[in-house]
Design an enzyme around this catalytic site. Sequence first.
Site, PDB file in Angstrom:
ATOM      1  N   HIS A  32       5.963  -6.358   4.041  1.00 18.80           N
ATOM      2  CA  HIS A  32       5.194  -6.809   2.814  1.00 18.80           C
ATOM      3  C   HIS A  32       5.546  -8.336   2.809  1.00 18.80           C
ATOM      4  O   HIS A  32       5.577  -8.823   1.579  1.00 18.80           O
ATOM      5  CB  HIS A  32       5.597  -5.845   1.626  1.00 18.80           C
ATOM      6  CG  HIS A  32       4.945  -4.694   1.869  1.00 18.80           C
ATOM      7  ND1 HIS A  32       3.758  -4.346   1.340  1.00 18.80           N
ATOM      8  CD2 HIS A  32       5.466  -3.423   2.382  1.00 18.80           C
ATOM      9  CE1 HIS A  32       3.551  -3.079   1.457  1.00 18.80           C
ATOM     10  NE2 HIS A  32       4.440  -2.481   1.937  1.00 18.80           N
ATOM     11  N   THR A  33       6.263  -9.132   3.932  1.00 24.70           N
ATOM     12  CA  THR A  33       6.297 -10.403   3.646  1.00 24.70           C
ATOM     13  C   THR A  33       5.112 -11.022   3.944  1.00 24.70           C
ATOM     14  O   THR A  33       5.049 -12.618   3.964  1.00 24.70           O
ATOM     15  CB  THR A  33       7.569 -10.944   4.568  1.00 24.70           C
ATOM     16  OG1 THR A  33       7.576 -10.229   5.637  1.00 24.70           O
ATOM     17  CG2 THR A  33       8.751 -10.436   3.622  1.00 24.70           C
ATOM     18  N   ALA A 119       0.052   6.785  10.943  1.00 24.87           N
ATOM     19  CA  ALA A 119       1.534   6.839  11.241  1.00 24.87           C
ATOM     20  C   ALA A 119       2.140   5.446  10.973  1.00 24.87           C
ATOM     21  O   ALA A 119       3.287   5.159  11.199  1.00 24.87           O
ATOM     22  CB  ALA A 119       1.693   7.187  12.650  1.00 24.87           C
ATOM     23  N   GLY A 120       1.363   4.576  10.669  1.00 27.90           N
ATOM     24  CA  GLY A 120       1.761   3.199  10.327  1.00 27.90           C
ATOM     25  C   GLY A 120       2.089   2.299  11.383  1.00 27.90           C
ATOM     26  O   GLY A 120       2.740   1.542  11.606  1.00 27.90           O
ATOM     27  N   LEU A 121       1.265   2.738  12.591  1.00 25.88           N
ATOM     28  CA  LEU A 121       1.124   2.011  13.631  1.00 25.88           C
ATOM     29  C   LEU A 121       0.037   0.945  13.883  1.00 25.88           C
ATOM     30  O   LEU A 121      -0.250   0.501  15.196  1.00 25.88           O
ATOM     31  CB  LEU A 121       1.499   2.965  15.148  1.00 25.88           C
ATOM     32  CG  LEU A 121       2.637   3.895  15.014  1.00 25.88           C
ATOM     33  CD1 LEU A 121       2.859   4.899  16.205  1.00 25.88           C
ATOM     34  CD2 LEU A 121       3.902   3.096  14.837  1.00 25.88           C
ATOM     35  N   SER A 123      -3.369   1.689  13.914  1.00 32.30           N
ATOM     36  CA  SER A 123      -4.341   1.712  14.768  1.00 32.30           C
ATOM     37  C   SER A 123      -5.822   1.224  14.448  1.00 32.30           C
ATOM     38  O   SER A 123      -6.511   0.868  15.449  1.00 32.30           O
ATOM     39  CB  SER A 123      -4.790   3.593  14.787  1.00 32.30           C
ATOM     40  OG  SER A 123      -4.790   4.075  13.358  1.00 32.30           O
ATOM     41  N   SER A 124      -5.690   0.800  13.050  1.00 29.79           N
ATOM     42  CA  SER A 124      -7.187   0.183  12.683  1.00 29.79           C
ATOM     43  C   SER A 124      -7.171  -1.208  13.135  1.00 29.79           C
ATOM     44  O   SER A 124      -8.003  -1.538  13.777  1.00 29.79           O
ATOM     45  CB  SER A 124      -7.655   0.299  11.192  1.00 29.79           C
ATOM     46  OG  SER A 124      -6.261  -0.117  10.610  1.00 29.79           O
ATOM     47  N   ASP A 168      -0.303  -7.296  11.690  1.00 34.09           N
ATOM     48  CA  ASP A 168      -0.640  -6.136  12.693  1.00 34.09           C
ATOM     49  C   ASP A 168      -1.442  -6.735  13.580  1.00 34.09           C
ATOM     50  O   ASP A 168      -1.401  -6.468  14.808  1.00 34.09           O
ATOM     51  CB  ASP A 168      -1.430  -5.049  11.735  1.00 34.09           C
ATOM     52  CG  ASP A 168      -0.560  -4.331  10.708  1.00 34.09           C
ATOM     53  OD1 ASP A 168       0.510  -4.752  10.692  1.00 34.09           O
ATOM     54  OD2 ASP A 168      -1.076  -3.821   9.677  1.00 34.09           O
ATOM     55  N   TYR A 218      -1.173  -0.784  -2.234  1.00 35.78           N
ATOM     56  CA  TYR A 218      -1.112  -1.956  -1.310  1.00 35.78           C
ATOM     57  C   TYR A 218      -1.672  -3.177  -2.113  1.00 35.78           C
ATOM     58  O   TYR A 218      -0.742  -4.349  -2.311  1.00 35.78           O
ATOM     59  CB  TYR A 218      -1.479  -1.980   0.072  1.00 35.78           C
ATOM     60  CG  TYR A 218      -1.575  -2.891   1.136  1.00 35.78           C
ATOM     61  CD1 TYR A 218      -0.394  -2.779   1.975  1.00 35.78           C
ATOM     62  CD2 TYR A 218      -2.461  -4.277   1.222  1.00 35.78           C
ATOM     63  CE1 TYR A 218      -0.042  -3.525   2.862  1.00 35.78           C
ATOM     64  CE2 TYR A 218      -2.010  -5.141   1.844  1.00 35.78           C
ATOM     65  CZ  TYR A 218      -0.949  -5.113   2.754  1.00 35.78           C
ATOM     66  OH  TYR A 218      -0.404  -6.155   3.706  1.00 35.78           O
TER      67      TYR A 218
HETATM   68  C1  GLA Z   1       0.349  -3.149   6.602  1.00 26.89           C
HETATM   69  C2  GLA Z   1      -0.456  -4.610   6.567  1.00 26.89           C
HETATM   70  C3  GLA Z   1       0.262  -5.611   7.071  1.00 26.89           C
HETATM   71  C4  GLA Z   1       1.767  -5.867   6.383  1.00 26.89           C
HETATM   72  C5  GLA Z   1       2.150  -4.240   6.375  1.00 26.89           C
HETATM   73  C6  GLA Z   1       3.498  -4.157   5.362  1.00 26.89           C
HETATM   74  O1  GLA Z   1       0.573  -2.702   7.807  1.00 26.89           O
HETATM   75  O2  GLA Z   1      -1.762  -4.250   7.425  1.00 26.89           O
HETATM   76  O3  GLA Z   1      -0.383  -6.852   7.002  1.00 26.89           O
HETATM   77  O4  GLA Z   1       1.462  -6.241   5.075  1.00 26.89           O
HETATM   78  O5  GLA Z   1       1.442  -3.426   5.917  1.00 26.89           O
HETATM   79  O6  GLA Z   1       4.421  -5.078   5.925  1.00 26.89           O
END
Ligand code: GLA
Length: 380
Positions: A32-33, A119-121, A123-124, A168, A218
């Site tokens: 979140h930076t 899963a926070g990887l 994919s989108s 990402d 978010y």
């Molecule tokens: C998601 C967002 C990224 C980033 C992270 C948190 O993955 O797509 O841009 O902000 O959350 O670090």
Amino acid sequence: MYQEIKNIFQVHFDQEPLLVYSPGRINLIGEHTDYNGGFVLPAAIDKKMVVAIAENGLKTCRIYSVDFKEEFAFEIESFSPKPSHWATYIMGVVAQLQQAGYPVRGFDMVFGGDIPVGAGLSSSAALECAVGYGLSALFDFEIPRISLVHYAQKAEHTFAGVQCGIMDQFASVMGKKDYAIRLDCRTLKFEYFPIDLGDYQLMLIDTKVKHSLSESAYNTRREECEAGVKAAQKIDLAVRDLRDVSLELLERLEVSDVVKTRCKYVIEENQRVLDACEALSKGDLESFGKSVFASHQGLSQEYEVSCKELDFLVDYAKNESEILGARMMGGGFGGCTINIVNKAHVDRIKKEVRQQYQALFGRNPEFYLVSPEEGSGRIG
Ligand code: GLA
């Protein structure tokens, strides 16, 4: 996987496609930076989104999703976002290229991959980047990598409705084998950072949950950070991002306690990325691990984007001497933790975590051993 996607394309569209891929990403530290003009330390991984694509001579684009076993078509001259549908990521990228003046013609596409969804990887982001890369290759647009990153990010803003940062998409397109990327999200200056963990290795533990709060929360977090920046600008005109706000200045701001706590997290996390990189470059994995644990503490208690499943996994790691550091990764509210684990203990730890997690939450966690890999590319 490549061959399978190619075969499906041939069966569906009776043509020889061009094949490209773009990977998912991990983030070692700096959460979140990115949308606060700060620092991040992501890397691409060997889980990918693969796109097979060919021109079709029509005004219609026809797409088949291997994972959803579903088809979707849209007119190249008139289409609009379809929130929550996978096709929105593809149309979002097409729209960006068109706006930038690239004459995208009708195409057929098949896509699929092995990045677990939710899963926070990212994919989108990987899908957006693979589509941009694929269209550029198919029509010889020769779009610079950094522009692909921007188009993919904007697609997410305009079509998917998530005001994401740039991390990402940057990691997916720019990744390099054996290196993480230390990225300054304000200037986009970056440095490839060697990841050599010796006896240790990166292991993701997937909670297998994704709480529905994630997207709205978010955007709210972003607004809270912006409120902090606005208040700081009243005192110091030179402030552009939270990056420019010191903890002393933060104390003086006339903002709610919640905004203060969110901003405090971001300011400290930024510093943690720099400290962690310094420790990594000296081979000091213990200090690196401490920063990683501290990052989770902030994400959970101050930024409040964790959840009980993620907190459980990190608490487990804190009590396990063979894990040097662990934290939740990505936007939050589910997905994976990233762990720095002694290779010799991976199997035992997996077994223990599985048992305890299963007993507490009634579901099976998933484990992924990951290492930094190449960003978007063409296959064959
Ligand atoms: C998601 C967002 C990224 C980033 C992270 C948190 O993955 O797509 O841009 O902000 O959350 O670090």
